[in-house]
Design an enzyme around this catalytic site. Structure first.
Site, mmCIF file in Angstrom:
data_model
loop_
_atom_site.group_PDB
_atom_site.id
_atom_site.type_symbol
_atom_site.label_atom_id
_atom_site.label_comp_id
_atom_site.label_asym_id
_atom_site.label_seq_id
_atom_site.Cartn_x
_atom_site.Cartn_y
_atom_site.Cartn_z
ATOM 1 N N LYS A 1 39.725 39.207 36.202
ATOM 2 C CA LYS A 1 41.039 39.996 36.438
ATOM 3 C C LYS A 1 40.955 38.038 36.789
ATOM 4 O O LYS A 1 42.453 38.187 37.647
ATOM 5 C CB LYS A 1 39.571 40.744 36.925
ATOM 6 C CG LYS A 1 39.668 42.083 36.767
ATOM 7 C CD LYS A 1 38.171 42.021 37.183
ATOM 8 C CE LYS A 1 37.374 41.402 35.424
ATOM 9 N NZ LYS A 1 35.829 41.674 35.936
ATOM 10 N N ARG A 2 39.531 37.503 37.199
ATOM 11 C CA ARG A 2 40.325 35.916 38.116
ATOM 12 C C ARG A 2 41.237 35.321 37.058
ATOM 13 O O ARG A 2 42.223 34.867 37.672
ATOM 14 C CB ARG A 2 39.191 35.385 37.758
ATOM 15 C CG ARG A 2 38.167 35.517 38.883
ATOM 16 C CD ARG A 2 37.047 34.522 39.057
ATOM 17 N NE ARG A 2 36.853 34.343 37.561
ATOM 18 C CZ ARG A 2 36.163 33.515 37.046
ATOM 19 N NH1 ARG A 2 37.083 32.076 37.308
ATOM 20 N NH2 ARG A 2 36.084 33.198 36.197
#
Length: 468
Positions: A239-240
RNA sequence: GUCCCUAUCGUCUAACGGUUAGGACAUCGCCCUUUCACGGCGGUAAUCGGGGUUCGAAUCCCCGUAGGGACACCA
């Protein structure tokens, strides 16, 4: 034997782009061999499994066109069967109760870590005969102590792991529910998997699973461990890095055909070919041609791939994908040219579906203002006369089509003794409101006579209203 | 820390012991051009390091190094 593969996500998040690629590879392998592709939902972790995640996975698969012959099968529906197999392992002496407390296990691992050893359960409950009062035991699989386990991996080649590296893993929690390594094994056996295709983060689980399969007397399937996808920082994509959910790519305007093609080429190749039709993918795809190394996700190349498909897909197909975006962006296309005609006019310049809708508005709707920079540059005193000249010629046109329009523009240039560079840009700005559009004949044709003339009149008024 | 996997342009990759190490994306230049694009042509750019094996190594072996993964009563 008929090929059978599966995709087995746990519903704890979106359909990840890496998961989508694994699913694609599994799907491709089954489809090309005339086999069966199955979807299995690994939802035994009830704490983390959610309906929203399940919906997202199903939606993502559907969007990509990855259909399945069986499923979705839910592991939570199969608890009876898992209990049966666990009992079978107990009966055959391949499993035993373990009463160790969390604290005891933690202390064990801590000590091992301090001794620079790999943390692993030491099997201290293996020979316990009496239960410990007040403790609900877990059940552990008795892993062989000696010998090597060989994974015959289609992607990585043979992987050899000594049983000394493995420990007695928990197959049933103290509440009796089965754990991952047990459920996977039972399902893969029961469902007749011939090929287990999954991320290579599972390599370490594979020898344990093979041992359980052998304890159960099952046939070992073939394995293909697909490498991870990395973000541009070399770390595992997460997700980063922003967009990891497949549906995000729909939202961002990518065509599923392009995403599929990008994904198959990320970590797999067939000579120098970049763009593949589905027929070609099915024809050329081979598990053994998957690259063993992790690859980095590159949005620039995905963009390029998207454009390739924009240029080549049938307009009707693109129109279908466009519907969602048109609605989302609130564009009314009921009054205007046909969508497929606009696609033909715009397909060489649209980057993605979002951009397409945004840059095609003027075909369907009137606009209030002009591109600021272009207005400054094009709408100068005297230009109104030029526009008026063209306006009159256009309004006199017996037929409204690209050829006729083109002839008018060219004739106007000659009669006014002006270059196309003097006539084209202001005319375009007047009709489209922006300096970017297809060639003028196509643009005006699509905008239509009535709207074109009205817009030219408006532009003349705007120019006339400027301070001289 | 231990074990496993991996290593060719910035990125995705080709090469299956013998190539001027090829293609694609990106990037830079030129051309085409009524805008934006498309397109065409060309340039820059890579075999992680060290040892072997071999007439010959990007390719096979070993050792480093680096990156990733795994080491749960998650999956």
């Amino acid at each position: 034997m008929t090929v059978k593969t599966r995709f087995a996500p746990s519903p704890t998040g979106d359909l990840h782009i890496g998961g989508a690629r694994t699913a694609l590879y599994s799907w491709l392998h089954a489809r090309k061999e005339g086999g069966t592709f199955l979807l299995r939902i690994e939802d035994t972790d009830r704490e983390r499994s959610t309906q929203a995640s399940l919906d997202a996975i199903l939606e993502g698969m559907a969007w990509l066109g990855l259909d399945y012959d069986e499923g979705p099968i839910f592991q939570t529906d199969r608890f009876d069967r898992y209990a049966e197999v666990i009992q079978q392992l107990m009966d055959s002496g391949h499993a035993y109760y373990c009463y160790c407390s969390r604290e005891e296990l933690d202390a064990m691992r801590e000590k091992q870590w301090a001794n620079k050893e790999k943390p692993r359960y030491d099997g201290r409950c293996r020979h316990r005969t009496e239960p410990v009062a007040g403790v609900e035991p877990v059940i552990r699989f008795r892993n062989p102590d000696e010998g090597d386990v060989v994974i015959k991996d289609l992607v990585k080649g043979d992987i050899v792991i000594n049983n000394r590296e493995l420990d007695d893993l928990v197959i049933a929690r103290s509440d009796g529910t089965p754990t991952y390594n047990l459920t996977v094994v039972v399902d893969d056996i029961d469902m007749g998997m011939t090929h287990v295709i999954r991320g290579d983060d599972h390599i370490n689980n594979t020898p344990r699973q093979i041992n359980i399969m052998e304890a159960l007397g099952a046939t070992i399937p073939a394995f293909a461990h697909v490498p991870m996808i990395l973000g541009d920082d070399g770390k595992r994509l997460s997700k980063r890095h922003g967009a990891v959910g497949v549906m995000h790519y729909r939202d961002a305007g990518y065509l599923p055909e392009a995403v599929i093609n990008y994904l198959i080429r990320l970590g797999w190749s067939h000579g120098d070919q970049e763009v593949f039709t589905m027929e070609e993918m099915l024809k050329y795809f081979k598990l053994s041609d998957i690259n063993g190394a992790a690859s980095t996700f590159n949005t620039e190349k995905l963009n390029w791939m998207n454009q390739q498909y924009f240029k080549s897909l049938p307009a009707e197909t693109i129109a279908g994908h466009l519907q969602w975006h048109i609605e989302k962006q609130g564009l009314d296309i009921s009054k205007g040219p046909s969508l497929t005609d606009v696609i033909e006019g715009q397909r060489d310049r649209a980057k993605n579906l979002v951009d397409f809708v945004e840059s095609s508005r003027y075909f369907f709707e009137d606009f209030d203002s002009y591109d600021e920079k272009a207005q400054k540059k094009q709408f100068k005193a005297g230009v109104d006369a030029t526009l008026q000249f063209i306006h009159d010629k256009l309004s006199a046109l017996p037929e409204w089509n690209p050829e006729a329009i083109d002839a008018v523009i060219k004739a106007s240039c000659e009669e006014l003794e002006l270059g196309m560079g003097k006539v084209g840009p202001p005319l375009r700005l007047a009709v489209a409101g922006t300096p970017m559009s297809p060639s003028l004949d196509v643009t005006l044709n699509l905008v239509g006579r009535e709207r074109t003339l009205a817009r030219i009149e408006k532009a003349i008024a705007v120019i006339g209203g400027m301070t001289e």
